[in-house]
Design a protein around this motif. Structure first.
Motif, PDB file in Angstrom:
ATOM      1  N   GLU A 157       0.940  -1.219  -0.125  1.00  0.00           N
ATOM      2  CA  GLU A 157      -0.002   0.135   0.013  1.00  0.00           C
ATOM      3  C   GLU A 157       1.059   1.202  -0.052  1.00  0.00           C
ATOM      4  O   GLU A 157       1.801   1.320   0.783  1.00  0.00           O
ATOM      5  N   TYR A 158       0.351   2.098  -0.812  1.00  0.00           N
ATOM      6  CA  TYR A 158       1.223   3.420  -0.690  1.00  0.00           C
ATOM      7  C   TYR A 158       0.068   4.553  -0.113  1.00  0.00           C
ATOM      8  O   TYR A 158      -0.937   4.502  -0.692  1.00  0.00           O
ATOM      9  N   LEU A 159       0.646   5.500   0.782  1.00  0.00           N
ATOM     10  CA  LEU A 159      -0.182   6.301   1.388  1.00  0.00           C
ATOM     11  C   LEU A 159       0.034   7.880   1.262  1.00  0.00           C
ATOM     12  O   LEU A 159       1.427   8.122   1.354  1.00  0.00           O
ATOM     13  N   TRP A 160      -0.695   8.617   0.773  1.00  0.00           N
ATOM     14  CA  TRP A 160      -0.333  10.014   0.617  1.00  0.00           C
ATOM     15  C   TRP A 160      -1.329  10.773   1.586  1.00  0.00           C
ATOM     16  O   TRP A 160      -2.585  10.647   1.255  1.00  0.00           O
ATOM     17  N   ALA A 161      -0.786  11.807   2.239  1.00  0.00           N
ATOM     18  CA  ALA A 161      -1.769  12.925   2.798  1.00  0.00           C
ATOM     19  C   ALA A 161      -1.329  14.242   2.629  1.00  0.00           C
ATOM     20  O   ALA A 161      -0.014  14.530   2.677  1.00  0.00           O
ATOM     21  N   ASP A 162      -2.176  15.448   2.190  1.00  0.00           N
ATOM     22  CA  ASP A 162      -1.827  16.532   2.149  1.00  0.00           C
ATOM     23  C   ASP A 162      -1.433  17.115   3.249  1.00  0.00           C
ATOM     24  O   ASP A 162      -1.676  16.678   4.429  1.00  0.00           O
ATOM     25  N   PRO A 163      -0.210  17.775   3.270  1.00  0.00           N
ATOM     26  CA  PRO A 163       0.623  18.334   4.444  1.00  0.00           C
ATOM     27  C   PRO A 163      -0.274  19.149   5.454  1.00  0.00           C
ATOM     28  O   PRO A 163      -0.037  19.293   6.537  1.00  0.00           O
ATOM     29  N   SER A 164      -1.513  19.633   4.751  1.00  0.00           N
ATOM     30  CA  SER A 164      -2.350  20.348   5.583  1.00  0.00           C
ATOM     31  C   SER A 164      -3.015  19.645   6.819  1.00  0.00           C
ATOM     32  O   SER A 164      -3.847  19.902   7.731  1.00  0.00           O
ATOM     33  N   LEU A 165      -2.780  18.221   6.744  1.00  0.00           N
ATOM     34  CA  LEU A 165      -3.637  17.233   7.710  1.00  0.00           C
ATOM     35  C   LEU A 165      -2.584  16.889   8.745  1.00  0.00           C
ATOM     36  O   LEU A 165      -2.829  16.040   9.155  1.00  0.00           O
ATOM     37  N   THR A 166      -1.608  17.431   9.088  1.00  0.00           N
ATOM     38  CA  THR A 166      -0.567  17.254   9.948  1.00  0.00           C
ATOM     39  C   THR A 166      -1.617  16.864  11.286  1.00  0.00           C
ATOM     40  O   THR A 166      -2.151  17.706  11.611  1.00  0.00           O
ATOM     41  N   GLY A 167      -1.093  15.916  11.996  1.00  0.00           N
ATOM     42  CA  GLY A 167      -1.595  15.577  13.269  1.00  0.00           C
ATOM     43  C   GLY A 167      -2.708  14.364  13.110  1.00  0.00           C
ATOM     44  O   GLY A 167      -3.113  14.004  13.944  1.00  0.00           O
ATOM     45  N   ILE A 168      -3.370  14.076  12.143  1.00  0.00           N
ATOM     46  CA  ILE A 168      -4.490  13.160  12.055  1.00  0.00           C
ATOM     47  C   ILE A 168      -3.675  11.902  12.118  1.00  0.00           C
ATOM     48  O   ILE A 168      -2.756  11.261  11.737  1.00  0.00           O
ATOM     49  N   PRO A 169      -4.561  10.926  12.656  1.00  0.00           N
ATOM     50  CA  PRO A 169      -3.837   9.444  13.257  1.00  0.00           C
ATOM     51  C   PRO A 169      -3.517   8.644  12.076  1.00  0.00           C
ATOM     52  O   PRO A 169      -2.415   7.967  12.004  1.00  0.00           O
ATOM     53  N   VAL A 170      -4.294   8.829  11.106  1.00  0.00           N
ATOM     54  CA  VAL A 170      -3.829   7.864   9.717  1.00  0.00           C
ATOM     55  C   VAL A 170      -2.588   8.304   8.860  1.00  0.00           C
ATOM     56  O   VAL A 170      -2.229   7.348   8.248  1.00  0.00           O
ATOM     57  N   ALA A 171      -2.066   9.423   9.179  1.00  0.00           N
ATOM     58  CA  ALA A 171      -0.909   9.912   8.528  1.00  0.00           C
ATOM     59  C   ALA A 171       0.094  10.336   9.457  1.00  0.00           C
ATOM     60  O   ALA A 171       0.313  11.726   9.391  1.00  0.00           O
ATOM     61  N   PRO A 172       0.483   9.636  10.168  1.00  0.00           N
ATOM     62  CA  PRO A 172       1.701  10.055  11.330  1.00  0.00           C
ATOM     63  C   PRO A 172       2.977  10.483  10.844  1.00  0.00           C
ATOM     64  O   PRO A 172       3.553  11.250  11.610  1.00  0.00           O
ATOM     65  N   TRP A 173       3.110  10.389   9.473  1.00  0.00           N
ATOM     66  CA  TRP A 173       4.473  10.712   9.015  1.00  0.00           C
ATOM     67  C   TRP A 173       4.479  12.350   8.883  1.00  0.00           C
ATOM     68  O   TRP A 173       5.531  12.834   8.705  1.00  0.00           O
ATOM     69  N   LEU A 174       3.143  13.001   8.810  1.00  0.00           N
ATOM     70  CA  LEU A 174       2.986  14.290   8.473  1.00  0.00           C
ATOM     71  C   LEU A 174       3.836  15.173   9.749  1.00  0.00           C
ATOM     72  O   LEU A 174       3.610  14.724  10.888  1.00  0.00           O
TER      73      LEU A 174
END
Length: 174
Positions: A157-174
């Motif tokens: 799986e590859y996961l991308w999240a917009d940097p504006s979503l910093t802090g959401i549990p599903v994207a902890p790398w932000l």
């Protein structure tokens, strides 16, 4: 084309499928010591092997570790729609948790996500699932499963999240 091994430095997640979310969470807590699993349930439209379909799942995610060592432990219970992505990939009757995929973060702007999708197409491996089903420059969260079972025995799986979503549990790398 970037080889998958070059992306392993961005490995963020180990994911397991189950037929019984309650039993799987109990197993993760009592047998693996993984606590703090956050539950969710969703039904989304995805592109699966070129066909737009619905996917309904229950999921639970725990973020483990701290800065520099943060990883996710994910459990997915397929409920409806394109469930064969999970049920054909693992024997869900053999144990409460069946390994399904690794997740690799795609950091940066949306252009990085688009480049990743081009790279996947160039690899010749099947795009088993993509969300959103229809690409959009306005997307805030994107993921895809690449069918890497032939080469490495599981989905990637590859996961991308917009940097504006910093802090959401599903994207902890932000």
């Amino acid at each position: 084309m970037t080889h998958i091994g070059r992306r392993y430095g961005r490995l963020i997640q180990m994911s397991y499928a189950t037929r019984d979310m309650d039993a799987a969470i109990m197993h993760a807590e009592t047998q693996l010591g993984i606590t703090g699993l956050r539950r969710s349930e969703s039904e989304i439209e995805v592109l699966s092997y070129g066909e737009t379909r619905r996917l309904g799942v229950k999921s639970a995610i725990a973020n483990i570790g701290g800065p520099g060592g943060l990883r996710q432990f994910e459990i997915i219970e397929p409920i409806s729609g394109v469930t064969e992505i999970y049920t054909d990939a693992a024997d869900l009757s053999a144990q409460v948790l069946a390994f399904h995929h690794i997740g690799i973060a795609v950091p940066g702007p949306y252009a990085e996500w688009q480049a990743l999708l081009q790279d996947v197409r160039a690899s010749g491996e099947a795009l088993a699932l993509r969300f959103p089903a229809k690409p959009s420059d306005e997307a805030k969260l994107c993921f895809c499963y690449v069918d890497t079972r032939r080469r490495i025995g599981h989905f990637t799986e590859y996961l991308w999240a917009d940097p504006s979503l910093t802090g959401i549990p599903v994207a902890p790398w932000l």
